[in-house]
Design a protein around this motif. Structure first.
Motif, PDB file in Angstrom:
ATOM      1  N   GLY A  92     -13.116  13.687 -23.717  1.00  7.89           N
ATOM      2  CA  GLY A  92     -12.421  13.428 -25.183  1.00  7.89           C
ATOM      3  C   GLY A  92     -12.086  15.577 -25.597  1.00  7.89           C
ATOM      4  O   GLY A  92     -10.509  15.554 -25.770  1.00  7.89           O
ATOM      5  N   MET A 140      -3.900   4.150 -22.422  1.00  4.89           N
ATOM      6  CA  MET A 140      -4.636   3.568 -23.238  1.00  4.89           C
ATOM      7  C   MET A 140      -5.083   2.903 -24.570  1.00  4.89           C
ATOM      8  O   MET A 140      -5.573   1.964 -24.845  1.00  4.89           O
ATOM      9  CB  MET A 140      -5.732   5.350 -23.716  1.00  4.89           C
ATOM     10  CG  MET A 140      -6.213   5.817 -22.658  1.00  4.89           C
ATOM     11  SD  MET A 140      -6.910   7.556 -23.279  1.00  4.89           S
ATOM     12  CE  MET A 140      -8.215   7.041 -24.148  1.00  4.89           C
ATOM     13  N   PRO A 151     -12.641  10.450 -25.974  1.00  3.44           N
ATOM     14  CA  PRO A 151     -10.872   9.905 -26.017  1.00  3.44           C
ATOM     15  C   PRO A 151     -10.746   8.864 -26.550  1.00  3.44           C
ATOM     16  O   PRO A 151     -10.221   9.301 -27.346  1.00  3.44           O
ATOM     17  CB  PRO A 151     -10.514   9.939 -24.687  1.00  3.44           C
ATOM     18  CG  PRO A 151     -11.999   9.266 -23.908  1.00  3.44           C
ATOM     19  CD  PRO A 151     -13.714   9.570 -24.288  1.00  3.44           C
ATOM     20  N   TYR A 152     -11.751   8.096 -27.086  1.00  6.51           N
ATOM     21  CA  TYR A 152     -11.207   6.854 -28.301  1.00  6.51           C
ATOM     22  C   TYR A 152     -11.761   7.497 -29.277  1.00  6.51           C
ATOM     23  O   TYR A 152     -11.362   7.233 -30.226  1.00  6.51           O
ATOM     24  CB  TYR A 152     -11.441   5.556 -27.626  1.00  6.51           C
ATOM     25  CG  TYR A 152     -10.573   4.515 -26.679  1.00  6.51           C
ATOM     26  CD1 TYR A 152      -9.871   4.221 -27.264  1.00  6.51           C
ATOM     27  CD2 TYR A 152     -11.230   5.318 -25.240  1.00  6.51           C
ATOM     28  CE1 TYR A 152      -8.811   3.379 -25.534  1.00  6.51           C
ATOM     29  CE2 TYR A 152     -10.346   4.485 -24.371  1.00  6.51           C
ATOM     30  CZ  TYR A 152      -9.235   3.749 -24.593  1.00  6.51           C
ATOM     31  OH  TYR A 152      -8.899   3.259 -23.680  1.00  6.51           O
ATOM     32  N   PHE A 158     -10.708  11.427 -30.511  1.00 11.33           N
ATOM     33  CA  PHE A 158      -9.686  12.472 -29.998  1.00 11.33           C
ATOM     34  C   PHE A 158      -8.469  11.091 -30.076  1.00 11.33           C
ATOM     35  O   PHE A 158      -6.872  11.332 -29.573  1.00 11.33           O
ATOM     36  CB  PHE A 158      -9.770  12.757 -28.891  1.00 11.33           C
ATOM     37  CG  PHE A 158     -10.420  13.824 -28.995  1.00 11.33           C
ATOM     38  CD1 PHE A 158      -9.694  14.311 -29.371  1.00 11.33           C
ATOM     39  CD2 PHE A 158     -11.819  13.744 -28.970  1.00 11.33           C
ATOM     40  CE1 PHE A 158     -10.267  16.249 -29.642  1.00 11.33           C
ATOM     41  CE2 PHE A 158     -12.693  15.010 -29.127  1.00 11.33           C
ATOM     42  CZ  PHE A 158     -12.063  15.600 -29.582  1.00 11.33           C
ATOM     43  N   ARG A 159      -8.447   9.897 -30.766  1.00 15.44           N
ATOM     44  CA  ARG A 159      -7.663   8.712 -30.756  1.00 15.44           C
ATOM     45  C   ARG A 159      -6.517   9.286 -31.701  1.00 15.44           C
ATOM     46  O   ARG A 159      -5.523   8.567 -32.383  1.00 15.44           O
ATOM     47  CB  ARG A 159      -7.629   7.259 -31.175  1.00 15.44           C
ATOM     48  CG  ARG A 159      -7.747   6.234 -30.010  1.00 15.44           C
ATOM     49  CD  ARG A 159      -6.621   6.343 -28.752  1.00 15.44           C
ATOM     50  NE  ARG A 159      -6.881   7.349 -28.256  1.00 15.44           N
ATOM     51  CZ  ARG A 159      -5.922   7.450 -27.252  1.00 15.44           C
ATOM     52  NH1 ARG A 159      -5.069   6.850 -27.085  1.00 15.44           N
ATOM     53  NH2 ARG A 159      -6.442   8.486 -26.520  1.00 15.44           N
ATOM     54  N   HIS A 186      -3.874  11.674 -33.406  1.00 19.34           N
ATOM     55  CA  HIS A 186      -2.754  12.724 -33.193  1.00 19.34           C
ATOM     56  C   HIS A 186      -2.238  12.851 -34.378  1.00 19.34           C
ATOM     57  O   HIS A 186      -0.898  13.283 -34.746  1.00 19.34           O
ATOM     58  CB  HIS A 186      -1.670  11.428 -32.668  1.00 19.34           C
ATOM     59  CG  HIS A 186      -2.644  11.083 -31.499  1.00 19.34           C
ATOM     60  ND1 HIS A 186      -2.943  11.705 -30.064  1.00 19.34           N
ATOM     61  CD2 HIS A 186      -2.326   9.614 -30.830  1.00 19.34           C
ATOM     62  CE1 HIS A 186      -3.226  10.904 -29.789  1.00 19.34           C
ATOM     63  NE2 HIS A 186      -3.155   9.679 -29.809  1.00 19.34           N
TER      64      HIS A 186
END
Lengths: 115, 238
Positions: free
Chosen positions: A12, A81, B200-201, B204-205, B207
């Motif tokens: 991430g 995603m 990433p989830y 970092f989701r 925004h």
């Protein structure tokens, strides 16, 4: 395979940082090109070609294209995603996006050095 | 005592009886002692006792009466009746993005699962001192704006990233709580906490669209806390 929700891919931060850095590269490049255009670099085909084929400009343009593709990779993957849930389709879309972007970068490099 | 009639449009759904949800038009008379939306809801319950909603402390502390009020998440007990324009019905819906149990009551399981996933408690393996674990006033100050969260879920359920991935994205409420412990100088699990979120989830989701800041009834800023977590991750990585 049991149906468990698994997260923790640990990439991430890298991608988030890359998106910001490539964003800055694109902003700087855009400002440089805008400044050149204001000074008349786009006045004729020859002056525009001379500007774009200078060694440093080739390097900068290539850097811009790589940044654009990398930035787009993070952003487009974010869309997959969010909106595509089946893992198989998601993986296929990721691979297609990556292949397309690598292809575009290669094509752009070829154009830059053909000038 | 002056009275006035308020028009409501309320989301109704009883899975035992209704095929699908519908909006019910209903009116209720309130007087000048009724200050908040929750007062009107309590009176509504007298008009139609089948309407279901959660409420408890009625003063913005328990966080149980979070609703979608005229399209915006908020607490019924903190929303002034005077803030509604005359002549327009007040539209009440359950918090968006969570499964509906009945009418205005949502199933918060997913929300609390994410909250639990960040281990919302102090982790310190040293034996506790005789009185308390001390902090400097400056270190303590960093926790202001973090610990006040009442877990009403207004923020997380107004966040599109949480709508799309409620099972993977921690959400603003959980991340605010995560930073509350990451920032705590008495906590010893900072690295593990950052590891847990470096995904990433999970983190970092976000925004940075700041819907969470916009709706927080306690005036907290989860986006800022999320930014600080990202900063710490960058500092740790370089």
């Amino acid at each position: 395979m049991v149906n468990r929700k698994i997260v923790g891919a640990h990439y991430g931060l890298k991608d988030w940082l890359a998106q910001r850095v490539t964003g800055v590269v694109m902003v700087v490049f855009t400002l440089v090109v805008a400044a050149a255009l204001l000074q008349g670099a786009g006045g004729s085909y020859d002056s525009w070609r001379a500007f774009m084929s200078a060694g440093l400009m080739r390097f900068a343009t290539f850097l811009f294209i790589v940044s654009l593709c990398w930035h787009a990779w993070v952003g487009v993957r974010d869309i997959w995603m969010d909106y595509v849930q089946p893992a198989g389709i998601k993986l296929a879309l990721h691979v297609l996006t990556l292949l397309a972007l690598v292809g575009y970068a290669g094509w752009a490099a070829q154009i830059i050095w053909r000038l | 005592m002056t009275t006035r009639t308020l028009q409501f449009k309320i989301y109704r759904y009883d899975p035992d009886q209704d095929q699908k949800p519908y909006m019910q038009d209903i009116a209720v008379e309130v007087d000048s002692t009724d200050r908040k939306l929750l007062d009107a809801l309590v009176k509504l319950k007298a008009v139609d006792d089948s309407i279901a909603f959660r409420r408890s402390c009625r003063e913005g502390v328990c966080g149980s009466d979070a609703l979608n009020i005229n399209g915006r998440n908020g607490l019924a007990c903190l929303t002034d009746l005077g803030s509604f324009p005359d002549g327009k019905p007040i539209v009440l819906r359950p918090l968006p993005g969570l499964p509906i149990i009945r009418d205005l009551i949502v199933d918060m399981t997913q929300f609390f699962k994410q909250y639990h996933s960040i281990k919302p408690y102090l982790i310190n393996n040293d034996p506790p001192p005789e009185r308390e674990r001390l902090q400097s006033p400056e270190d303590r100050e960093e926790l202001d704006g973090l610990y006040e969260c009442i877990l009403c879920a207004c923020c997380s359920t107004s966040c599109p990233s949480f709508w799309w991935n409620p099972d993977k994205f921690v959400g603003p409420a959980g991340l605010l709580a995560a930073y509350r412990f990451i920032a705590d100088t008495r906590d010893q699990a900072t690295n593990e906490r950052l590891d847990n979120l470096e995904d990433p989830y999970r983190l970092f989701r976000c925004h940075t669209i700041m819907n969470c800041v916009d709706v927080c009834p306690k005036g907290l800023n989860p986006t800022k806390a999320i930014g600080k977590i990202k900063d710490m991750m960058v500092k740790r990585a370089i």
